[in-house]
Motif scaffolding. Sequence first.
Motif, PDB file in Angstrom:
ATOM      1  N   ARG A 102       0.829  -1.255   0.129  1.00  0.00           N
ATOM      2  CA  ARG A 102      -0.039  -0.088  -0.050  1.00  0.00           C
ATOM      3  C   ARG A 102       0.721   1.190   0.039  1.00  0.00           C
ATOM      4  O   ARG A 102       0.709   2.252   0.803  1.00  0.00           O
ATOM      5  N   TRP A 103       2.057   1.204  -0.880  1.00  0.00           N
ATOM      6  CA  TRP A 103       2.792   2.482  -0.941  1.00  0.00           C
ATOM      7  C   TRP A 103       2.501   2.968  -2.396  1.00  0.00           C
ATOM      8  O   TRP A 103       2.274   2.145  -3.380  1.00  0.00           O
ATOM      9  N   PRO A 104       2.728   4.191  -2.530  1.00  0.00           N
ATOM     10  CA  PRO A 104       2.324   4.963  -3.706  1.00  0.00           C
ATOM     11  C   PRO A 104       3.188   4.607  -5.004  1.00  0.00           C
ATOM     12  O   PRO A 104       4.423   4.702  -4.932  1.00  0.00           O
ATOM     13  N   VAL A 105       2.553   3.918  -5.920  1.00  0.00           N
ATOM     14  CA  VAL A 105       3.183   3.359  -7.169  1.00  0.00           C
ATOM     15  C   VAL A 105       3.815   4.582  -7.831  1.00  0.00           C
ATOM     16  O   VAL A 105       5.187   4.188  -8.592  1.00  0.00           O
ATOM     17  N   ARG A 106       3.186   5.679  -7.948  1.00  0.00           N
ATOM     18  CA  ARG A 106       3.910   6.895  -8.761  1.00  0.00           C
ATOM     19  C   ARG A 106       5.292   7.184  -8.275  1.00  0.00           C
ATOM     20  O   ARG A 106       6.288   7.739  -9.051  1.00  0.00           O
ATOM     21  N   ALA A 107       5.534   7.084  -6.809  1.00  0.00           N
ATOM     22  CA  ALA A 107       6.661   7.617  -6.240  1.00  0.00           C
ATOM     23  C   ALA A 107       7.590   6.566  -6.281  1.00  0.00           C
ATOM     24  O   ALA A 107       9.015   6.813  -6.496  1.00  0.00           O
ATOM     25  N   PHE A 108       7.324   5.233  -6.040  1.00  0.00           N
ATOM     26  CA  PHE A 108       8.295   4.191  -5.977  1.00  0.00           C
ATOM     27  C   PHE A 108       8.778   3.272  -7.040  1.00  0.00           C
ATOM     28  O   PHE A 108       9.854   2.469  -7.215  1.00  0.00           O
ATOM     29  N   LEU A 109       7.734   3.007  -7.944  1.00  0.00           N
ATOM     30  CA  LEU A 109       7.696   2.208  -9.273  1.00  0.00           C
ATOM     31  C   LEU A 109       9.011   2.540  -9.880  1.00  0.00           C
ATOM     32  O   LEU A 109       9.711   1.451 -10.480  1.00  0.00           O
ATOM     33  N   THR A 110       9.187   3.715 -10.571  1.00  0.00           N
ATOM     34  CA  THR A 110      10.292   4.210 -11.467  1.00  0.00           C
ATOM     35  C   THR A 110      11.584   3.974 -10.887  1.00  0.00           C
ATOM     36  O   THR A 110      12.362   3.192 -11.522  1.00  0.00           O
ATOM     37  N   PRO A 111      11.894   4.142  -9.580  1.00  0.00           N
ATOM     38  CA  PRO A 111      13.145   3.977  -9.052  1.00  0.00           C
ATOM     39  C   PRO A 111      13.476   2.358  -8.837  1.00  0.00           C
ATOM     40  O   PRO A 111      14.683   1.915  -9.145  1.00  0.00           O
ATOM     41  N   LEU A 112      12.521   1.719  -8.823  1.00  0.00           N
ATOM     42  CA  LEU A 112      12.422   0.088  -8.352  1.00  0.00           C
ATOM     43  C   LEU A 112      12.598  -0.484  -9.713  1.00  0.00           C
ATOM     44  O   LEU A 112      13.159  -1.582  -9.658  1.00  0.00           O
ATOM     45  N   MET A 113      12.218  -0.008 -10.766  1.00  0.00           N
ATOM     46  CA  MET A 113      12.298  -0.501 -12.159  1.00  0.00           C
ATOM     47  C   MET A 113      13.689  -0.287 -12.788  1.00  0.00           C
ATOM     48  O   MET A 113      13.943  -1.228 -13.647  1.00  0.00           O
ATOM     49  N   HIS A 114      14.395   0.749 -12.551  1.00  0.00           N
ATOM     50  CA  HIS A 114      15.580   1.061 -13.224  1.00  0.00           C
ATOM     51  C   HIS A 114      16.791   1.193 -12.530  1.00  0.00           C
ATOM     52  O   HIS A 114      16.993   2.084 -11.542  1.00  0.00           O
ATOM     53  N   GLY A 115      17.581   0.303 -12.936  1.00  0.00           N
ATOM     54  CA  GLY A 115      19.220   0.319 -12.318  1.00  0.00           C
ATOM     55  C   GLY A 115      20.155   1.216 -12.650  1.00  0.00           C
ATOM     56  O   GLY A 115      19.920   1.730 -13.897  1.00  0.00           O
ATOM     57  N   ASN A 116      21.021   1.414 -11.863  1.00  0.00           N
ATOM     58  CA  ASN A 116      22.149   2.463 -12.283  1.00  0.00           C
ATOM     59  C   ASN A 116      23.189   1.731 -13.115  1.00  0.00           C
ATOM     60  O   ASN A 116      24.330   1.831 -12.802  1.00  0.00           O
ATOM     61  N   VAL A 117      22.793   1.197 -14.405  1.00  0.00           N
ATOM     62  CA  VAL A 117      23.670   0.682 -15.182  1.00  0.00           C
ATOM     63  C   VAL A 117      24.792   1.268 -16.079  1.00  0.00           C
ATOM     64  O   VAL A 117      25.839   1.121 -16.471  1.00  0.00           O
ATOM     65  N   GLY A 118      24.370   2.628 -16.007  1.00  0.00           N
ATOM     66  CA  GLY A 118      25.353   3.674 -16.747  1.00  0.00           C
ATOM     67  C   GLY A 118      26.565   4.101 -15.660  1.00  0.00           C
ATOM     68  O   GLY A 118      27.831   3.770 -16.212  1.00  0.00           O
ATOM     69  N   ASN A 119      26.075   4.599 -14.615  1.00  0.00           N
ATOM     70  CA  ASN A 119      27.133   5.152 -13.765  1.00  0.00           C
ATOM     71  C   ASN A 119      27.997   3.947 -13.124  1.00  0.00           C
ATOM     72  O   ASN A 119      29.069   4.347 -12.774  1.00  0.00           O
ATOM     73  N   ILE A 120      27.536   2.773 -12.738  1.00  0.00           N
ATOM     74  CA  ILE A 120      28.177   1.796 -11.994  1.00  0.00           C
ATOM     75  C   ILE A 120      28.302   0.600 -12.900  1.00  0.00           C
ATOM     76  O   ILE A 120      29.334   0.213 -12.980  1.00  0.00           O
ATOM     77  N   GLY A 121      27.237   0.329 -13.600  1.00  0.00           N
ATOM     78  CA  GLY A 121      27.368  -0.886 -14.335  1.00  0.00           C
ATOM     79  C   GLY A 121      28.364  -0.831 -15.585  1.00  0.00           C
ATOM     80  O   GLY A 121      29.237  -2.064 -15.821  1.00  0.00           O
ATOM     81  N   LEU A 122      28.512   0.285 -16.245  1.00  0.00           N
ATOM     82  CA  LEU A 122      29.500   0.378 -17.503  1.00  0.00           C
ATOM     83  C   LEU A 122      31.005   0.080 -16.866  1.00  0.00           C
ATOM     84  O   LEU A 122      31.795  -0.758 -17.175  1.00  0.00           O
ATOM     85  N   PRO A 123      31.387   0.942 -15.799  1.00  0.00           N
ATOM     86  CA  PRO A 123      32.707   0.846 -15.532  1.00  0.00           C
ATOM     87  C   PRO A 123      33.173  -0.646 -14.518  1.00  0.00           C
ATOM     88  O   PRO A 123      34.123  -1.100 -14.794  1.00  0.00           O
TER      89      PRO A 123
END
Length: 295
Positions: free
Chosen positions: A90-111
């Motif tokens: 029962r947490w707001p989807v608009r607030a937490f779904l986007t950060p839960l879906m997308h990992g930091n593959v650019g800043n950390i994943g590439l190096p």
Amino acid sequence: MEHVFLNVLNIVLPVLICAGVGYGLAVARAPFDNKVIGGIVSKVGYPTLIISHLSATKIQIATFLDMMAAAALAIAAFGVLGFLALRLLRWPVRAFLTPLMHGNVGNIGLPITLLALGDAGMAYTMAFVVVVLVSIFTVGMWIPAGEFSARKLATSPIIYAVIIALTLMATGSTLPQPIAKSFDILGGLSIPLMLLTLGHTLATLRTGSLGRAVILTGLHLVLAAGIATTLVWLFGFTGVERGALILCCLMPSSVATYLFIDQHVPEYGPEVAGYIMVSTLTTILVLPLALAYWI
């Protein structure tokens, strides 16, 4: 065992040091414009890095496209399972779904994949980065904003960079040498700038209560392990592509998603910032274990 962890430390430590320099710049209040640097990376750095690296790396285009498909499925799985978990909590989807879906593959994943798996690993991670970036700047914006914008997708330089890179890979063509050298230089800016930005942003995030952050981080790791295992089996990935997929799934929440939350649902901004902070710090502990025992 000591030798294994020393090798892992040699992979992770350079990333932490570079991000630490960005953190230090924030603490010292040195001039650092995240928006300007972010614009340079997304509009110049990423596109030139994609074209120069993929056109020069000898990888199978079919496997590269498979990795893009796996990345899309991973984001979709994080989205569907994350949506169900958030509704259950029962947490707001608009607030937490986007950060839960997308990992930091650019800043950390590439190096990380470059250091751990070499040029081929970085090339496969590029496939993941492309899909994540397109998703962040489309679905990632639409969820918190509650609106759809096809213009953002059509005007993304990333899309056209991928088309050019795939064309070069499929035809075996190369760029004229002056252009290739220019793209190498411009693309080479991306990783150091991304790491500096990561450290600076983490130092300046306004965090709130960390209770939800800890739960979301645990949820993300459980989902990541399950999704990565399933996709590796589904696509039959082995070797470098297997390692790249697992590392990409384990990446912490993307810093870029915070901007959309802060803009459209600012009342949850501090809690999302807390989640990004906790997930990033947790990844520092998880990556050595994954590199030593899983990859």
